[in-house]
Design a protein around this motif. Structure first.
Motif, PDB file in Angstrom:
ATOM      1  N   LEU A 195       0.795  -1.334   0.006  1.00 12.24           N
ATOM      2  CA  LEU A 195       0.031   0.096   0.153  1.00 12.24           C
ATOM      3  C   LEU A 195       0.924   1.419  -0.028  1.00 12.24           C
ATOM      4  O   LEU A 195       0.527   2.391  -0.538  1.00 12.24           O
ATOM      5  CB  LEU A 195      -1.092   0.188   1.033  1.00 12.24           C
ATOM      6  CG  LEU A 195      -1.733  -1.022   1.284  1.00 12.24           C
ATOM      7  CD1 LEU A 195      -3.038  -0.829   2.400  1.00 12.24           C
ATOM      8  CD2 LEU A 195      -2.768  -1.123   0.003  1.00 12.24           C
ATOM      9  N   GLN A 196       2.154   1.186   0.558  1.00 10.95           N
ATOM     10  CA  GLN A 196       2.910   2.312   0.651  1.00 10.95           C
ATOM     11  C   GLN A 196       3.492   2.810  -0.553  1.00 10.95           C
ATOM     12  O   GLN A 196       3.636   3.707  -0.952  1.00 10.95           O
ATOM     13  CB  GLN A 196       3.976   2.306   1.878  1.00 10.95           C
ATOM     14  CG  GLN A 196       3.503   2.340   3.092  1.00 10.95           C
ATOM     15  CD  GLN A 196       4.502   1.863   4.218  1.00 10.95           C
ATOM     16  OE1 GLN A 196       5.240   1.169   4.091  1.00 10.95           O
ATOM     17  NE2 GLN A 196       4.618   2.406   5.503  1.00 10.95           N
ATOM     18  N   SER A 197       3.834   1.519  -1.307  1.00 11.25           N
ATOM     19  CA  SER A 197       4.418   1.634  -2.576  1.00 11.25           C
ATOM     20  C   SER A 197       3.430   2.134  -3.671  1.00 11.25           C
ATOM     21  O   SER A 197       3.865   2.832  -4.604  1.00 11.25           O
ATOM     22  CB  SER A 197       4.838   0.309  -3.028  1.00 11.25           C
ATOM     23  OG  SER A 197       5.734  -0.249  -2.348  1.00 11.25           O
ATOM     24  N   LEU A 198       1.981   2.026  -3.399  1.00 13.62           N
ATOM     25  CA  LEU A 198       1.008   2.289  -4.396  1.00 13.62           C
ATOM     26  C   LEU A 198       0.494   3.757  -4.053  1.00 13.62           C
ATOM     27  O   LEU A 198      -0.111   4.409  -4.992  1.00 13.62           O
ATOM     28  CB  LEU A 198       0.061   1.376  -4.490  1.00 13.62           C
ATOM     29  CG  LEU A 198       0.198   0.070  -4.775  1.00 13.62           C
ATOM     30  CD1 LEU A 198      -1.152  -0.792  -4.699  1.00 13.62           C
ATOM     31  CD2 LEU A 198       0.737   0.021  -6.277  1.00 13.62           C
ATOM     32  N   TRP A 211      -3.947   6.322  -3.870  1.00 13.11           N
ATOM     33  CA  TRP A 211      -3.878   5.599  -2.548  1.00 13.11           C
ATOM     34  C   TRP A 211      -3.692   3.923  -2.817  1.00 13.11           C
ATOM     35  O   TRP A 211      -4.342   3.364  -3.717  1.00 13.11           O
ATOM     36  CB  TRP A 211      -5.211   5.926  -1.643  1.00 13.11           C
ATOM     37  CG  TRP A 211      -5.168   7.287  -1.212  1.00 13.11           C
ATOM     38  CD1 TRP A 211      -4.705   7.852   0.082  1.00 13.11           C
ATOM     39  CD2 TRP A 211      -5.685   8.250  -1.557  1.00 13.11           C
ATOM     40  NE1 TRP A 211      -5.002   8.890   0.290  1.00 13.11           N
ATOM     41  CE2 TRP A 211      -5.505   9.483  -0.823  1.00 13.11           C
ATOM     42  CE3 TRP A 211      -6.356   8.597  -3.015  1.00 13.11           C
ATOM     43  CZ2 TRP A 211      -5.998  10.642  -1.172  1.00 13.11           C
ATOM     44  CZ3 TRP A 211      -6.569   9.837  -3.424  1.00 13.11           C
ATOM     45  CH2 TRP A 211      -6.564  10.953  -2.415  1.00 13.11           C
ATOM     46  N   GLY A 212      -3.223   3.215  -1.876  1.00  9.46           N
ATOM     47  CA  GLY A 212      -3.147   2.008  -1.923  1.00  9.46           C
ATOM     48  C   GLY A 212      -4.474   1.348  -1.753  1.00  9.46           C
ATOM     49  O   GLY A 212      -4.867   0.157  -2.594  1.00  9.46           O
ATOM     50  N   ALA A 213      -5.350   1.809  -1.225  1.00  5.37           N
ATOM     51  CA  ALA A 213      -6.684   1.302  -0.828  1.00  5.37           C
ATOM     52  C   ALA A 213      -7.495   2.470  -0.302  1.00  5.37           C
ATOM     53  O   ALA A 213      -7.118   3.293   0.293  1.00  5.37           O
ATOM     54  CB  ALA A 213      -6.790  -0.061  -0.059  1.00  5.37           C
ATOM     55  N   SER A 214      -9.057   2.151  -0.335  1.00  2.01           N
ATOM     56  CA  SER A 214      -9.882   3.093   0.096  1.00  2.01           C
ATOM     57  C   SER A 214     -10.943   1.953   0.873  1.00  2.01           C
ATOM     58  O   SER A 214     -11.467   1.293   0.067  1.00  2.01           O
ATOM     59  CB  SER A 214     -10.433   3.867  -0.871  1.00  2.01           C
ATOM     60  OG  SER A 214     -11.446   4.730  -0.120  1.00  2.01           O
ATOM     61  N   GLY A 285      -5.404   1.086  -5.586  1.00  2.00           N
ATOM     62  CA  GLY A 285      -4.773  -0.003  -5.927  1.00  2.00           C
ATOM     63  C   GLY A 285      -5.870  -1.344  -5.771  1.00  2.00           C
ATOM     64  O   GLY A 285      -5.798  -2.245  -6.427  1.00  2.00           O
ATOM     65  N   PHE A 286      -6.511  -1.301  -4.453  1.00  2.00           N
ATOM     66  CA  PHE A 286      -7.231  -2.523  -4.214  1.00  2.00           C
ATOM     67  C   PHE A 286      -8.908  -1.950  -3.881  1.00  2.00           C
ATOM     68  O   PHE A 286      -9.054  -0.754  -3.803  1.00  2.00           O
ATOM     69  CB  PHE A 286      -6.926  -3.022  -2.968  1.00  2.00           C
ATOM     70  CG  PHE A 286      -5.585  -3.820  -3.227  1.00  2.00           C
ATOM     71  CD1 PHE A 286      -5.433  -5.080  -3.406  1.00  2.00           C
ATOM     72  CD2 PHE A 286      -4.437  -2.846  -2.811  1.00  2.00           C
ATOM     73  CE1 PHE A 286      -4.231  -5.725  -3.497  1.00  2.00           C
ATOM     74  CE2 PHE A 286      -3.112  -3.835  -2.901  1.00  2.00           C
ATOM     75  CZ  PHE A 286      -3.055  -5.131  -2.958  1.00  2.00           C
TER      76      PHE A 286
END
Length: 463
Positions: A195-198, A211-214, A285-286
């Motif tokens: 998540l940090q990478s995305l 963001w990595g996710a929401s 990302g997710f």
């Protein structure tokens, strides 16, 4: 699922259901005759737009196949959020459709109050078998006069759904991050790193815009809680257990993704643009995607990105968890045409060609995986050889549904309690904790007795 609960909100859920025009049934008595001795059936359901398209086609096929018996089928669709209220009004007015939905949590009430017909003798008389359906799902619609889970059958499952995880391949590619392993879930720490990478400022204006996710809390927190060996309630559904170390630890890890690691939008940012909208815009990302979402996300007009399925991260149990859902087709006890209504719901639930239509095996958009166990291998093979459009990591869904060493799905805990009011207050107040406005320990100590009082009242009123 939808279930419930869909599973469910889209499941919900998650939410899930698209806004459709609501029409009201106009005649009483659970069905009416028509000219020439033919029958008019009335059907009242909820579903998404892409589901409606497929089911409308199936209803038309059924009408054509039974044109000597059926004059018309009044196919009324509403949203999931409006469904229960409208159906309750129909029950009060004795204005029941021939076919409607029942979720596992309502089977006992609907049977006890005489709303749904016993399908066991009807199925036997019609020679319709349910042997090829997952028996664990069927058991949610059995009732022996005391408990749900055994006895006669009162509904046929529309589907068995799970909330799988989806990832945007294009976001991963742009960040130079390897795709999730389709056979091994991330650990929590691995998930944080990805998540940090995305999470990035993609346009260089100094503000994060990817963001990595929401997370929509209602649809995402259970995966963390259950994977950490915790629950909202005791096994019998009567005691609130949100103060166990395992629950508190999982909740803290969940909140840390927003407050500590800042790999999800803030509460304020999520209010401005929700998780679904950010996913559709390619900003995360997710995304938590139900089986009912697949057709929509495979449509490039809706989601113009490459994507696939993966597992939620694991916590202390080492097992990736998600929630499953189901909703069932039932026949009104007051229907004057139970035989034809049964034929219709059987076509929608157990007929091989009907299941191929719904799952996309016949070339239509897929709105679910097939109910029939005998079709699952063929479905997966068609995905593998590219003869149907579906995410390649389809085993993620079946591993959740059927269970495996590292993945499992379970029903929401509200399925086994008389109402959802006891958990609604949790979701309402969790927002302040996630926004950093309230201490987690204070929240747990304050909300637990309130939830317990609400749950006690629910069980007392249920008799």
């Amino acid at each position: 699922m939808k279930s419930a609960t869909r599973f469910l909100k889209r499941l919900g859920c998650f939410t899930i259901a698209a806004i459709l025009a609501l029409s009201c049934l106009s005649a009483c008595g659970g069905g009416s005759g028509s000219g020439g001795g033919k029958t008019k059936l009335k059907v009242f359901l909820y579903m998404n737009d892409h589901e409606k398209e497929v089911y409308t086609g199936m209803v038309e096929k059924f009408k054509e196949a039974h044109k000597d018996e059926v004059s018309d089928i009044e196919f009324q669709i509403t949203t999931q959020s409006e469904y229960a209220t409208t159906l309750t009004g129909m029950m009060t007015a004795n204005d029941m459709p021939d076919v409607f939905y029942v979720g596992p949590e309502r089977v006992k009430d609907y049977v006890s109050n005489g709303y749904v017909a016993n399908l066991t003798p009807l199925l036997s008389e019609a020679g319709i078998s349910t042997d090829d359906l997952p028996q664990g799902i069927l058991n949610f619609y059995r009732y022996d006069g005391t408990n749900v889970g055994g006895g006669d059958l009162y509904a046929l499952p529309k589907d068995a759904s799970v909330f799988a995880y989806a990832y945007n391949k294009d976001v991963f590619d742009a960040a130079g991050v390897a795709y999730p392993d389709p056979n091994k879930p991330y650990t929590y720490d691995e998930f944080v790193q990805v998540l940090q990478s995305l999470t990035k400022d993609t346009n260089g204006d100094g503000e994060i815009d990817q963001w990595g996710a929401s997370f929509a809390d209602l649809y995402m927190l259970q995966q963390f809680i259950w994977s950490n060996g915790a629950r909202f309630t005791s096994e019998d559904g009567k005691t609130i257990t949100i103060d166990t170390p395992e629950f508190v630890d999982a909740l803290q890890k969940y909140i840390d993704l927003t407050l500590k690691y800042q790999v999800t939008p803030t509460v304020e940012q999520d209010t401005a643009l929700g998780p679904y909208q950010r996913w559709i815009a390619g900003q995360t990302g997710f995304y938590a995607a139900g089986t009912w979402d697949v057709a929509s996300f495979m449509d490039p007009e809706t989601f113009p990105y490459n994507w696939d399925l993966c597992y939620y991260p694991t916590l202390s149990s080492g097992k990736s968890m998600t929630w499953s859902g189901t909703v069932g087709f039932c026949v009104s006890e007051t229907s004057e045409h139970k035989d034809l209504a049964l034929q219709l719901i059987s076509y929608l639930s157990t007929d091989p060609e009907g299941q191929k239509d719904l799952s996309g095996m016949n070339g239509a958009s897929s709105v679910q995986v097939p109910n029939l166990l005998s079709l699952q291998d063929e479905f997966k093979q068609m995905v593998a050889d590219g003869s149907m459009t579906y995410p390649s990591n389809v085993d993620v869904i079946f591993n959740y549904l059927n269970g495996c060493d590292y993945a499992e799905a379970r029903m929401q805990e509200t399925t086994y309690t008389p109402n959802t009011e006891w958990i609604d207050m949790f979701w309402e107040q969790l927002t302040d904790v996630k926004a950093g406005k309230r201490d987690l320990g204070e929240f747990i100590s304050t909300i637990k007795p309130e939830m317990q009082a609400s749950l006690d009242k629910a069980w007392a009123n249920a008799g």
